[in-house]
Design an enzyme around this catalytic site. Structure first.
Site, PDB file in Angstrom:
ATOM      1  N   SER A  77       0.834  -1.197   0.000  1.00  0.00           N
ATOM      2  CA  SER A  77       0.000   0.000   0.000  1.00  0.00           C
ATOM      3  C   SER A  77       0.870   1.249   0.000  1.00  0.00           C
ATOM      4  CB  SER A  77      -0.964  -0.046   1.182  1.00  0.00           C
ATOM      5  OG  SER A  77      -1.911   0.989   1.102  1.00  0.00           O
ATOM      6  N   ASP A  92      -2.914   6.320  -3.712  1.00  0.00           N
ATOM      7  CA  ASP A  92      -1.719   5.655  -3.188  1.00  0.00           C
ATOM      8  C   ASP A  92      -1.261   4.587  -4.173  1.00  0.00           C
ATOM      9  OD1 ASP A  92      -3.651   3.704  -2.750  1.00  0.00           O
ATOM     10  OD2 ASP A  92      -2.947   3.197  -0.745  1.00  0.00           O
ATOM     11  N   ASP A 131      -1.212   1.338  -4.576  1.00  0.00           N
ATOM     12  CA  ASP A 131      -2.064   0.249  -5.046  1.00  0.00           C
ATOM     13  C   ASP A 131      -3.492   0.710  -5.312  1.00  0.00           C
ATOM     14  OD1 ASP A 131      -2.643   0.503  -2.286  1.00  0.00           O
ATOM     15  OD2 ASP A 131      -3.361  -1.562  -2.198  1.00  0.00           O
ATOM     16  N   ASP A 171      -6.034   1.957  -3.636  1.00  0.00           N
ATOM     17  CA  ASP A 171      -7.239   1.730  -2.846  1.00  0.00           C
ATOM     18  C   ASP A 171      -7.579   2.942  -1.978  1.00  0.00           C
ATOM     19  OD1 ASP A 171      -5.219   1.407  -0.968  1.00  0.00           O
ATOM     20  OD2 ASP A 171      -5.899  -0.547  -0.253  1.00  0.00           O
TER      21      ASP A 171
END
Length: 568
Positions: free
Chosen positions: A143, A298, A300, A302
């Site tokens: 993340s 961010d 990734d 999400d």
């Protein structure tokens, strides 16, 4: 004990050459060796996340294989091995290698994998599991953690992160792997030839983009709004840009310096849209073109952050609570024929602002534990029972889900919706800050903040436990001049009322979280992070004015901070 583990690795004759060299580099650093070997990298309810490097407490091909071996056992145990596993990965060091290692271990057990050929957002993996009807999913990502981290996130057949019972089963299978160095992995070329490693791309992308069209609430409004978008060196550029364009937005400006994947995240201190510094380049570009709205995701994809110019033209970054409130109000205000059983789902550390807005529209609110897996779990439950209709889900840490074709927080969906909200208010001569101020005037001035304390290593974990024990055991009657009304201990799932000593059960899974409910709609909560060596303190207040809320919030924070620093 750790020395035994270290020697086991050092004496392993087939140790990966790169890891062997890294191990040799720290051979004389006993503290580093202890931290790398004093425990197995914990596989928790959200998977595992840690620093890259050699050791049982690090992310490397052997700890990845251990996790994949546990996943294979989990899938086989559920009788779903023929359906396979979807795998995605982000822009971090070793992400693609870890994705392939996962597929190789699964393939050794005869379980097919469906792997993206290049990096993809986490929410698209959630969608891919559902679209391909696989038994499970994996995302290799850490993340928004620093560059030296990576992680392994597991998903169930519904596309959600594993809820507690499934996670417990998966964790048990991972923990049964006695020696990560001996986990077998099949040959990649043979797996490809035998149909056990399948590469996926555009068909899933196109299917996701088709579903993304349903995020739009008012398709016919004018979309004359200037947007600046930065994916912060991560996975979101392609889908966000295409999603905005197909929704009618044409003035989209990409921060090119941050558009390319970069495992070092070299232009930011932290690739986290929660951190205002992550917007620095977007703000420069926004000022240059007089943009109406800045968007950041961010690595990734999400989580999504938003910045908007104030009356002086200076860009202000909204909090996750503020962005969530704006999107929620817009959905409830402009969706025709809201269902009678519609429901908002938020986490226990998310602002009460959302509940008040939902109540205004006769929509009920459900609180769940921190972690989007609990929101995904409830969506699945509602599909099966018909008790409620999911309308929106969010958490204060910049995670939102608009439509349930994904079952994890989805920054791509959020970008499309908040751009529409911005366009709607621009058509009225207003900004998102104006809209937010109107909501405050209508419902009260809600204000929240977060205090995060990082405590690394074995000693840090012990210190975090000590802090939790102190707040749990202390008889705290007043904080920042506000009386404590009740204490919610999610470890025991009990709510203790201070005045009469009565106790209520909390109908949620157990979790190491404490929440103090104070008088006058105030609260604070402390929770060790499940993914980082941190303990987090959340604060929330409500008054009739910004000045009063700011003063009260500072009083709460300073009181708690004083007690915290006496402990560390």
């Amino acid at each position: 004990m750790w020395k035994n583990e270290y020697n086991r690795w050092k004496e392993f004759g087939q140790l990966d050459e790169k890891l062997s060299n890294q191990l040799a580099e720290i051979d004389s650093d006993e503290q580093s060796l202890e931290d790398a070997f004093y425990k197995n990298l914990e596989f928790g309810t959200g998977g595992m996340r840690g620093k890259l490097g050699p050791g049982t407490n690090r992310m490397n091909i052997y700890t990845i294989r251990r996790a994949a071996e546990g996943l294979a056992s989990y899938v086989n145990d559920r009788g779903l091995s023929n359906r396979g596993v979807a795998i995605a990965y982000d822009s971090r060091y070793m992400s693609k290698e870890f994705a392939v290692e996962t597929a190789r271990v699964l393939g050794h057990h005869g379980i097919p994998s469906y792997v993206f050929t290049s990096l993809r957002p986490t929410p698209e993996l959630s969608f891919a599991v559902r679209h391909l009807q696989t038994a499970a999913g994996v995302v290799i990502t850490a993340s928004h953690n620093p560059p030296e981290y990576n992680g392994f996130k597991a998903y169930n057949e519904d596309g959600g992160q594993l809820p507690p019972k499934q996670a417990e089963s998966m964790i048990n299978f991972v923990n049964k792997v006695e020696n990560e160095l001996n986990v077998e992995a099949a040959d990649q070329a043979e797996l490809e030839e035998n149909g056990l490693l399948n590469w996926i791309d555009e068909k899933v992308d196109n299917a996701y983009l088709e579903k993304l069209k349903t995020v739009t609430v008012q398709p016919d409004i004018q979309k004359d709004i200037s947007l600046v978008f930065t994916p912060l060196h991560g996975t979101a550029r392609d889908l966000v840009e295409k999603g905005l364009m197909q929704s009618g937005f044409s003035s989209i400006h990409i921060v090119e310096e941050q558009a390319q994947p970069d495992p070092e995240f070299s232009t930011v201190e932290s690739p986290n849209p929660e951190e205002h510094q992550a917007f620095a380049m977007a703000i420069d570009q926004g000022n240059a073109i007089e943009a109406d709205l800045l968007l950041a995701t961010d690595p990734d994809a999400d989580r999504m952050g938003v910045a908007v110019p104030d009356e002086n033209g200076e860009f202000k970054v909204l909090t996750g609570n503020q962005t969530g409130a704006l999107m929620l109000d817009y959905i409830l205000e402009h969706t025709p024929n809201l269902p009678d059983n519609g429901q908002l789902i938020k986490t226990i550390v998310t602002s009460e602002f959302g509940r008040v807005i939902a109540n205004h529209h006769n929509v009920s609110t459900l609180d769940v534990l921190t972690g989007f897996k609990f929101i995904g779990e409830k969506i699945r439950e509602y599909e099966q029972t018909g008790d409620h209709k999911f309308l929106f889900g969010y958490e204060e840490s910049y995670g939102y889900l608009v439509k349930d074709f994904a079952r994890d927080k989805d920054a791509v969906q959020a970008c499309v919706l908040i751009a529409e909200v911005g366009a709607y208010y621009k058509n009225q001569g207003k900004t998102l800050l104006d809209a937010l101020d109107e909501l405050y005037q209508k419902h009260g001035y809600f204000l929240e903040d977060l205090l995060s304390v990082k405590l690394d290593g074995k000693s840090g974990a012990e210190k975090i436990k000590q802090i939790m024990d102190d707040f749990r055991d202390a008889d705290i009657k007043e904080v920042g001049g506000k009386k404590v009304v009740a204490v919610e201990d999610y470890a025991t799932t009990e709510r203790h009322y201070v005045e009469d000593g009565s106790v209520e059960e909390i109908d949620l899974p157990t979790s190491n979280v404490l929440k103090f409910i104070l008088e006058d709609d105030c609260w604070f909560c402390l929770r060790p992070s499940g993914t980082e060596p941190k303990i987090k303190f959340y604060f929330g207040v409500k008054t009739s004015s910004k000045a009063d809320s700011e003063k009260l919030l500072e009083s709460l924070k300073s009181t708690v901070n004083e007690r915290l620093h006496a402990l560390i």
